[in-house]
Design a protein around this motif. Structure first.
Motif, PDB file in Angstrom:
ATOM      1  N   LYS A  20      48.260 -30.962  44.697  1.00  0.00           N
ATOM      2  CA  LYS A  20      46.304 -30.149  46.446  1.00  0.00           C
ATOM      3  C   LYS A  20      46.134 -31.924  46.271  1.00  0.00           C
ATOM      4  O   LYS A  20      46.563 -32.663  46.122  1.00  0.00           O
ATOM      5  N   VAL A  21      45.643 -32.186  47.473  1.00  0.00           N
ATOM      6  CA  VAL A  21      45.256 -32.832  48.405  1.00  0.00           C
ATOM      7  C   VAL A  21      43.977 -33.616  47.416  1.00  0.00           C
ATOM      8  O   VAL A  21      43.568 -34.907  47.217  1.00  0.00           O
ATOM      9  N   PHE A  22      43.404 -32.989  46.938  1.00  0.00           N
ATOM     10  CA  PHE A  22      41.767 -33.353  45.870  1.00  0.00           C
ATOM     11  C   PHE A  22      41.675 -32.938  44.889  1.00  0.00           C
ATOM     12  O   PHE A  22      40.769 -33.114  43.797  1.00  0.00           O
ATOM     13  N   CYS A  23      42.955 -32.356  43.981  1.00  0.00           N
ATOM     14  CA  CYS A  23      43.370 -32.559  42.228  1.00  0.00           C
ATOM     15  C   CYS A  23      44.720 -32.664  42.332  1.00  0.00           C
ATOM     16  O   CYS A  23      45.408 -32.845  43.242  1.00  0.00           O
ATOM     17  N   LEU A  51      40.879 -37.773  46.537  1.00  0.00           N
ATOM     18  CA  LEU A  51      41.786 -38.067  47.799  1.00  0.00           C
ATOM     19  C   LEU A  51      43.202 -38.514  46.865  1.00  0.00           C
ATOM     20  O   LEU A  51      43.411 -38.924  46.657  1.00  0.00           O
ATOM     21  N   ASN A  52      43.714 -37.568  47.200  1.00  0.00           N
ATOM     22  CA  ASN A  52      45.430 -37.724  47.548  1.00  0.00           C
ATOM     23  C   ASN A  52      45.772 -39.258  48.529  1.00  0.00           C
ATOM     24  O   ASN A  52      46.411 -38.664  49.675  1.00  0.00           O
TER      25      ASN A  52
ATOM     26  N   ARG B  59      38.272 -44.058  47.299  1.00  0.00           N
ATOM     27  CA  ARG B  59      38.686 -43.789  46.253  1.00  0.00           C
ATOM     28  C   ARG B  59      39.325 -42.454  46.287  1.00  0.00           C
ATOM     29  O   ARG B  59      39.053 -41.588  46.422  1.00  0.00           O
ATOM     30  N   THR B  60      40.855 -43.256  45.553  1.00  0.00           N
ATOM     31  CA  THR B  60      42.223 -42.444  46.122  1.00  0.00           C
ATOM     32  C   THR B  60      42.773 -42.391  44.709  1.00  0.00           C
ATOM     33  O   THR B  60      42.493 -43.025  43.904  1.00  0.00           O
ATOM     34  N   ARG B  61      43.556 -41.176  44.941  1.00  0.00           N
ATOM     35  CA  ARG B  61      44.616 -40.955  43.390  1.00  0.00           C
ATOM     36  C   ARG B  61      45.755 -41.045  44.049  1.00  0.00           C
ATOM     37  O   ARG B  61      46.032 -40.257  45.025  1.00  0.00           O
ATOM     38  N   ARG B  62      46.674 -41.354  43.241  1.00  0.00           N
ATOM     39  CA  ARG B  62      48.313 -40.730  43.664  1.00  0.00           C
ATOM     40  C   ARG B  62      48.975 -39.781  43.104  1.00  0.00           C
ATOM     41  O   ARG B  62      48.082 -39.100  42.345  1.00  0.00           O
ATOM     42  N   ASP B  63      50.139 -39.539  43.547  1.00  0.00           N
ATOM     43  CA  ASP B  63      50.119 -38.068  43.731  1.00  0.00           C
ATOM     44  C   ASP B  63      50.917 -37.667  42.792  1.00  0.00           C
ATOM     45  O   ASP B  63      51.922 -37.516  43.118  1.00  0.00           O
TER      46      ASP B  63
END
Lengths: 476, 95
Positions: A20-23, A51-52, B59-63
């Motif tokens: 998902k876009v935020f988790c 954020l993804n 502040r991002t994360r990998r998919d």
């Protein structure tokens, strides 16, 4: 028409991603209800979104393809509303500073001309959950809540229902080329709301209405055509258009009032305090730029201009990126463009349709088809044998030259051998021979057919025809 | 706060107010707003609005999904739901 009409679209596309876009819940369509949920997408107090990157990447790809100005700093906002499809009571979206603004799309109209449709903005947001209602209760499934959704808003530059239909079709094709969404309108991965207003020429925009629930490009056209007409009737009577949201009902082919805007449209946007702004980096833009592909409308132009394809052929080949890529690799191997296009849109497509597979899934590699063309062009096999060979290639998953050898399909070009069979055929059908001699040249076709039957289609047809004609007419 | 505005705001928040509540709340909410309006006095000319205090951008994360920790988060969350039908969460009809 007395009035001038204005149409704008809001298109939502579900982005393809793992999560998902935020988790980090999976973004999967069709899973058991409420399996992909966590405290973030259920809006538990204290749970923080993050954020993804993949969603950002895909959002920027669309911005780039739509020639948008990319905001240096993208900011997320909360859009507040109370409805159980969104457990947080707000949707995280972008309002003041979305990823892209002020873009355009070159829309190809029915007459082949192009019209620049301005894009107001492209913003990233989260999708809502799904609800199923019956008479006394509503069932909620939050698997979709928080999945990445990209909204594209056009300026009211479209004029009629047909323009909007074309826009949806060409836009869908483009985002499929970009591989950001599957664009399936029935499953809701591409959803469209349409705004329209009319006014007397020169008076600017009128009061607009919005139509929702349009799950095919054809419905977009029908609903807008209906609305424009409805507005006209009201104005003709001196009435006033009420600014409202309406639902399209396909069964009755009418739109119905859903709610008036004043009551529902106060979303009290404010910047999302839980998400820091995103400053687009050079590294990310580099990644976006190297991922850009030649877009379908450009590709179509190139095929018509440089490869001499007809408009229809070019449209067919660029319909899906897979087909266009395949066509390009065939050209790269040295195949001739018209031969490639007519086989692709003709016999190859026929086999694919019948077997219900895509080009990619089929054993038809560009290399094999090029080999098939070489066999035909060097007259080793006839065009008709080539068609049969295509079937065999599909069934047996083998190279065409190998199949020609295995099945002994090579064209007989030995004059002596052909003459012998021609003599047999002529002897067996004296009446037809007489008819041809009397000037009924059409009857030669029958003799050719017999000859092909006797040889399993392996004779060079041109040569056979000459021999038949010589034998009949030459002996006069 | 003007009573009309209060009633509209309450409606947006899906709150039902009776007449007495409207009377008292109109006074109370006005007082609250007055408190906040003190902030209006600050000179913010030329300052970029502070929208968050994380002091960090991008502040991002990998998919990628979480590493399977073996727990069953969605089932645990569903256990807290007051009314269910299968895996659906059930609420009174909202249409």
């Amino acid at each position: 028409m007395k009035y001038q009409s204005f149409v704008g679209l809001e298109i939502h596309i579900q982005l393809i991603s793992e999560t998902k876009v935020f988790c980090s819940c999976p973004n999967n369509f069709g899973d058991e209800p409420n399996t992909n949920i966590c405290p973030v997408c259920l809006g538990y107090p204290g749970a923080l979104p993050s954020l993804n990157e993949e969603a950002v990447f895909k959002a920027l790809k669309v911005c780039k393809a739509l020639n948008c100005h990319i905001n240096e700093k993208a900011v997320f906002d909360r859009k507040n509303y109370f409805y159980p499809d969104m457990p947080k009571n707000y949707q995280i979206t972008q309002f003041e500073s979305p990823f892209g603004v002020d873009g355009y799309f070159n829309l190809e109209l029915d007459d082949g001309s192009f019209k620049k449709i301005r894009i107001h903005d492209v913003h990233l947001e989260e999708d809502a959950g799904k609800m199923i209602h019956d008479g006394y209760q509503s069932r909620l499934d939050y698997n979709r809540a928080g999945t990445p959704l990209l909204e594209i808003v056009t300026e009211p530059d479209l004029v009629a229902g047909r323009d909007a239909e074309l826009f949806v079709q060409q836009f869908r094709q483009m985002v499929r080329y970009l591989e950001v969404t599957d664009g399936n309108m029935e499953e809701g991965s591409l959803r469209c709301d349409a705004n329209t207003s009319i006014n007397l020429p020169g008076m600017g925009l009128g009061t607009k209405t919005e139509v929702k629930n349009l799950n095919s490009s054809r419905f977009v056209n029908k609903a807008l055509t209906y609305e424009i007409k409805r507005h006209g009737k009201i104005l003709d009577k001196g009435g006033e258009i009420i600014q409202e949201t309406r639902l399209w009902d396909e069964k009755t082919s009418t739109s119905k009032s859903m709610r008036t805007k004043e009551d529902s449209h106060d979303y009290r946007y404010f910047p999302e305090p839980d998400l820091p702004p995103y400053r687009v980096t050079a590294e990310m833009m580099g990644k976006v730029e190297s991922a850009m592909v030649e877009l379908p409308n450009d590709r179509k132009k190139r095929y018509i201009k440089d490869q001499n394809l007809s408009v229809e052929q070019a449209a067919f080949i660029t319909g899906e990126r897979e087909t266009a890529d395949w066509f390009d690799s065939l050209l790269k191997l040295g195949a001739e463009s018209n031969q490639s296009a007519s086989w692709l849109s003709g016999d190859i497509q026929k086999v694919l349709n019948r077997e219900e597979v895509t080009l990619e899934e089929s054993p038809f590699t560009a290399e094999r088809i090029k080999e098939l063309f070489d066999l035909i062009n060097t007259k080793k096999i006839s065009n008709n044998i080539g068609k049969d060979l295509l079937q065999a290639m599909f069934k047996e998953d083998k190279d065409p030259s190998l199949l020609v050898k295995e099945k002994g399909l090579e064209q007989v070009s030995d004059t002596g051998a052909v003459e012998k069979v021609v003599d047999e055929v002529l002897a067996a059908h004296p009446a037809v021979v007489d008819a041809v001699r009397a000037g009924e040249d059409k009857q030669v076709g029958f003799l050719m057919g017999q000859l092909m039957k006797a040889t399993g289609g392996k004779v060079n047809p041109q040569m056979a025809r000459e021999i038949i004609m010589n034998k009949i007419k030459g002996s006069e | 706060m003007d009573k009309g505005e209060l009633v509209k705001t309450a409606a947006l928040a899906k709150l039902k107010l009776d007449e007495n509540e409207v009377e008292t709340l109109a006074i109370e909410v006005s007082a609250m707003l007055e408190n906040f309006s003190m902030m209006m006095e600050a000179d913010v000319e030329g300052l970029e609005p502070t929208t968050q205090t994380l002091q960090q951008e991008n502040r991002t994360r990998r998919d990628e999904g979480p590493i399977d920790s073996g727990d069953n988060l969605s089932n645990d969350l569903l256990e807290r739901v007051p009314e269910k039908e299968g895996r659906f969460i059930v609420i009174p009809n909202v249409i």
